[in-house]
Design a protein around this motif. Structure first.
Motif, PDB file in Angstrom:
ATOM      1  N   ARG A 171       1.096  -1.321  -0.055  1.00 14.85           N
ATOM      2  CA  ARG A 171      -0.012   0.162   0.295  1.00 14.85           C
ATOM      3  C   ARG A 171       1.010   0.563  -0.116  1.00 14.85           C
ATOM      4  O   ARG A 171       1.588   1.213   0.994  1.00 14.85           O
ATOM      5  N   VAL A 172       0.856   1.969  -0.999  1.00 17.57           N
ATOM      6  CA  VAL A 172       1.753   3.238  -0.992  1.00 17.57           C
ATOM      7  C   VAL A 172       0.774   4.178  -1.068  1.00 17.57           C
ATOM      8  O   VAL A 172      -0.509   4.449  -1.874  1.00 17.57           O
ATOM      9  N   GLU A 173       1.075   5.155   0.612  1.00 21.58           N
ATOM     10  CA  GLU A 173       0.157   6.882   0.017  1.00 21.58           C
ATOM     11  C   GLU A 173       1.026   7.966   0.154  1.00 21.58           C
ATOM     12  O   GLU A 173       2.149   7.590   0.373  1.00 21.58           O
ATOM     13  N   VAL A 174       0.463   8.350  -0.501  1.00 25.18           N
ATOM     14  CA  VAL A 174       1.292   9.255  -0.292  1.00 25.18           C
ATOM     15  C   VAL A 174       0.264  10.916   0.057  1.00 25.18           C
ATOM     16  O   VAL A 174      -0.971  11.146  -0.491  1.00 25.18           O
ATOM     17  N   ASP A 175       0.855  11.313   1.018  1.00 28.79           N
ATOM     18  CA  ASP A 175      -0.081  12.581   1.679  1.00 28.79           C
ATOM     19  C   ASP A 175      -0.988  11.921   2.306  1.00 28.79           C
ATOM     20  O   ASP A 175      -1.980  12.845   1.871  1.00 28.79           O
TER      21      ASP A 175
END
Length: 261
Positions: A171-175
């Motif tokens: 899971r990649v979360e940006v801001d």
């Protein structure tokens, strides 16, 4: 380490620096001496003569001491691991790099800082997970281990099968916004801090049939979570971890590079 790698380049750098400025030369023999020399620098501007690992070590120490913002670093690249140093704009040759130390300008750079207070200067990449060959469990019976050892001695060894890396599920979360979730296998994830206060993030989904387009985003904070994963950053491989968050520290450190003229 630099002296053992290329003593002639170290000598050249020392001569050029000493001819152009009042320089105090310190040749530490290990990480502890390196840390002491950096701590005792006083008002002097430190010049790192070494490779990517030496620069990362200096930045890490100054960051942990919270003295990085007020200490511009200079580098004379010596060694075989120099991709980060050169990507940051430092000249390749010892003479040109030493002259840049004397006549160059300070360039402010962003820094990636993770939630364990580790730093990343260049690009960071999460590659596919590596498959491991199955290993027979230890049964705790010495006679069986002896018999297995005898069989291995008598029977010609076979090549260990090389298993292809398997895609990661991350899971990649940006801001705080999810760029890719665990249900989408990915081939690689990369992020880089530049000089804009934001990290550039790229996720390459696993392609099925036609090649999948990479997913891109920019943000100040990037979180990656999922099964245990390792990542390549600067001069080494780190992990495994199940979750890691990187935050961009804008203009966190200064590096001397050649002037525009």
């Amino acid at each position: 380490m630099a002296r053992r790698t290329d003593g002639e380049a170290v000598r050249i750098a020392k001569d050029v620096l000493s001819a152009g400025a009042h320089a105090k030369v310190c040749l530490p023999d290990g990480p502890e001496e390196f840390a002491r020399a950096l701590t005792r620098r006083g008002s002097r501007r430190p010049v790192v003569v070494g490779d990517d690992r030496a620069l990362v070590r200096a930045v890490s120490l100054l960051h942990r001491q919270r003295e990085l913002a007020g200490c511009a670093l200079s580098v004379v690249p010596v060694g075989s691991v120099l991709s980060v140093v050169h990507a940051l704009g430092v000249p390749t040759g010892a003479v040109a790099a030493a002259r840049a130390v004397l006549d160059g300008v300070e360039r402010r750079l962003d820094l990636l800082v993770d939630d364990s207070d580790g730093v990343v200067l260049g690009a960071l990449r999460i590659p596919p997970l590596t498959r491991q060959s199955p290993v027979a469990p230890d049964t705790g019976r010495p006679w069986l281990r002896t018999a297995q050892s005898l069989v291995r001695t008598l029977v010609p060894a076979r090549e260990t099968p090389v298993l292809a890396p398997r895609p990661a599920r991350l899971r990649v979360e940006v801001d705080g916004v999810t760029l890719v979730d665990l249900d989408q296998p990915v081939e690689a994830v990369s992020l880089t801090a530049g000089a804009t206060g934001l990290a550039a993030v790229e996720v390459r989904p696993l392609s099925v049939g036609a090649e999948s387009s990479p997913l891109r985003a920019e943000g100040r904070t990037v979180s990656v979570s999922g099964a245990d994963f390792r990542y390549r950053a600067d001069a080494g491989v780190r992990g495994p971890v199940r979750r890691r968050t990187w935050t961009v520290w804008e203009g966190a450190w200064g590096l001397t590079v050649p002037g525009a003229g």
